[in-house]
Write a protein that holds these residues in place. Structure first.
Motif, PDB file in Angstrom:
ATOM      1  N   TYR A 105       0.837  -1.209   0.000  1.00  0.00           N
ATOM      2  CA  TYR A 105       0.000   0.000   0.000  1.00  0.00           C
ATOM      3  C   TYR A 105       0.870   1.258   0.000  1.00  0.00           C
ATOM      4  O   TYR A 105       0.625   2.200  -0.756  1.00  0.00           O
ATOM      5  CB  TYR A 105      -0.911  -0.017   1.221  1.00  0.00           C
ATOM      6  CG  TYR A 105      -1.874   1.146   1.307  1.00  0.00           C
ATOM      7  CD1 TYR A 105      -3.111   1.087   0.681  1.00  0.00           C
ATOM      8  CD2 TYR A 105      -1.555   2.293   2.028  1.00  0.00           C
ATOM      9  CE1 TYR A 105      -4.013   2.138   0.771  1.00  0.00           C
ATOM     10  CE2 TYR A 105      -2.440   3.347   2.121  1.00  0.00           C
ATOM     11  CZ  TYR A 105      -3.664   3.268   1.491  1.00  0.00           C
ATOM     12  OH  TYR A 105      -4.535   4.324   1.581  1.00  0.00           O
ATOM     13  N   HIS A 109       1.725   4.070  -3.112  1.00  0.00           N
ATOM     14  CA  HIS A 109       1.180   5.394  -2.802  1.00  0.00           C
ATOM     15  C   HIS A 109      -0.321   5.329  -2.506  1.00  0.00           C
ATOM     16  O   HIS A 109      -1.087   6.217  -2.868  1.00  0.00           O
ATOM     17  CB  HIS A 109       1.452   6.379  -3.946  1.00  0.00           C
ATOM     18  CG  HIS A 109       2.897   6.611  -4.213  1.00  0.00           C
ATOM     19  ND1 HIS A 109       3.493   7.857  -4.236  1.00  0.00           N
ATOM     20  CD2 HIS A 109       3.915   5.744  -4.459  1.00  0.00           C
ATOM     21  CE1 HIS A 109       4.776   7.748  -4.488  1.00  0.00           C
ATOM     22  NE2 HIS A 109       5.052   6.481  -4.617  1.00  0.00           N
ATOM     23  N   ALA A 111      -2.514   3.162  -3.698  1.00  0.00           N
ATOM     24  CA  ALA A 111      -3.358   2.787  -4.846  1.00  0.00           C
ATOM     25  C   ALA A 111      -3.606   1.281  -4.926  1.00  0.00           C
ATOM     26  O   ALA A 111      -3.639   0.707  -6.004  1.00  0.00           O
ATOM     27  CB  ALA A 111      -2.727   3.286  -6.138  1.00  0.00           C
TER      28      ALA A 111
END
Length: 397
Positions: A105, A109, A111
């Motif tokens: 994670y 960043h 996403a």
């Protein structure tokens, strides 16, 4: 095709194999409406194959079905191999996935998906990296609860990870990983470096090697999609494939051929699927594909959906792909296929072990038609030895 009324809620919250920790309670309660009054007396199931498996578990208020399903699968593998089965700690697997998912994670960043969700392959992957412990050694119940209840923990670790991604110092320190692990361990408990089992001392790694004795590399996942060449690897395109694992793409009918071959040879199968369909009844323990959509059914037909065998819609690869692409087939839940049965008309159903406790008509098990498997499966995990030789040759395994 047809949709269960909570489907939009399922999609919005990625129900069950998801980031919402109350997901099981929401979904199970919602699925109670999918039931008929006299189902059990109108179905007459006869077991054809019923392979050994350990007791039915309850995953509580957690989206860790993938861990319960895949650990149950590994326990049956121990039995098949002639070993004394051990109830493996499902939350040990989940804890290690939380750690690895948190690292991904932050690297991505923010996403990628967070929360309890995972995939079947996560359990052998964590077995390979972290080992295994018995459930009695690591229950994950560290603050007075009698069953999993992870919502508060999920909220805290999400906040911590988002703070790390925000990077207020302008450069990440190693301390965020320590803080992240500390939050998880405060809820689930610290993993013991050493423990005693049946009078002998082990580490998680030595326990995995000496007692479990399973090679994680012996297990592969597969599914069926028309948008990728058959018998090659493709990305499992579901949100909870946080580790970006690749799976084998096989033809739709190959999936049931693999399951049939596995069961006939004494292997069970781990199964990921969509359970939010109107034709999936947890209470009655039956899942099939009706010839009519729910919208086209009369009130009487809906009431009779599970009162005995019904004809089914024929499934095509195009239907399967369409519903996966338009979110009508979602990656909701993981379970464990342990056998094969026939109804009074001679139709075959797979016997499926669930992790919602023994609260339905069949004490925690379900009977699922082959058409439902073909239509709504998102992934299967099997021992390589369970795959028919002709299919294995095409896959190159």
């Amino acid at each position: 095709m047809y949709k269960f009324p909570i489907k939009s809620f399922v999609i919005a919250t990625a129900i069950f194999v998801s980031s919402n920790n109350f997901a099981q309670d929401v979904l199970v309660n919602s699925l109670k409406v999918n039931a008929s009054e006299k189902s059990k007396e109108n179905f007459k199931f006869t077991d054809v194959i019923n392979l050994a498996n350990t007791s039915v578990k309850n995953q509580g208020s957690s989206g860790t079905c993938w861990s319960y399903a895949a650990n149950s699968f590994l326990e049956s593998e121990m039995i098949r191999m002639g070993k004394q089965p051990v109830e493996l700690s499902q939350i040990f697997s989940a804890r290690n996935v939380y750690l690895e998912k948190g690292k991904n994670y932050v690297r991505m960043h923010g996403a990628v998906t967070l929360g309890d969700g995972g995939s079947l392959h996560d359990v052998p992957n964590m077995l390979k990296k972290y080992g295994a412990v018995p459930q009695e050694v690591y229950t994950g119940l560290n603050y007075g609860t009698s069953k999993n209840k992870f919502a508060e923990m999920a909220a805290l670790i999400e906040g911590l990870l988002k703070a790390a991604v925000a990077n207020p110092n302008g450069e990440l320190t190693p301390n965020w990983e320590k803080a992240y692990a500390a939050v998880i361990d405060s809820y689930l408990g610290q993993v013991p470096e050493n423990f005693t089992y049946k009078g002998k001392n082990y580490t998680p790694q030595t326990f995995a090697k000496e007692v479990v004795g399973i090679n994680p590399d012996d297990y592969i996942e597969m599914s069926s999609f028309t948008d990728h060449p058959y018998y090659t690897k493709t990305m499992l395109m579901v949100p909870d494939n946080w580790s970006f694992d690749m799976i084998y793409n096989v033809k739709m009918d190959d999936m049931t051929d693999v399951i049939d071959n596995a069961l006939n040879k004494g292997y069970t199968v781990a199964w990921a699927t969509d359970v939010s369909e109107k034709s999936f009844s947890w209470k009655n323990g039956v899942a099939y594909v009706p010839t009519k959509t729910a919208d086209d059914m009369t009130t009487e037909e809906k009431a009779e959906m599970f009162n005995g065998p019904k004809p089914e819609m024929q499934i095509t690869p195009e239907m399967r792909q369409r519903d996966f692409d338009n979110y009508q087939t979602t990656d909701d839940h993981g379970m464990h296929i342990v056998g094969l049965a026939k109804d009074q008309d001679g139709k075959e159903y797979y016997i499926v072990k669930n992790s919602w406790g023994a609260t339905n008509d069949y004490k925690g098990y379900l009977y699922v038609t082959k058409n439902f498997i073909k239509y709504k499966t998102t992934a299967l995990m099997v021992n390589k030895g369970a795959i028919p030789a002709a299919i294995a040759k095409k896959m190159g395994v």
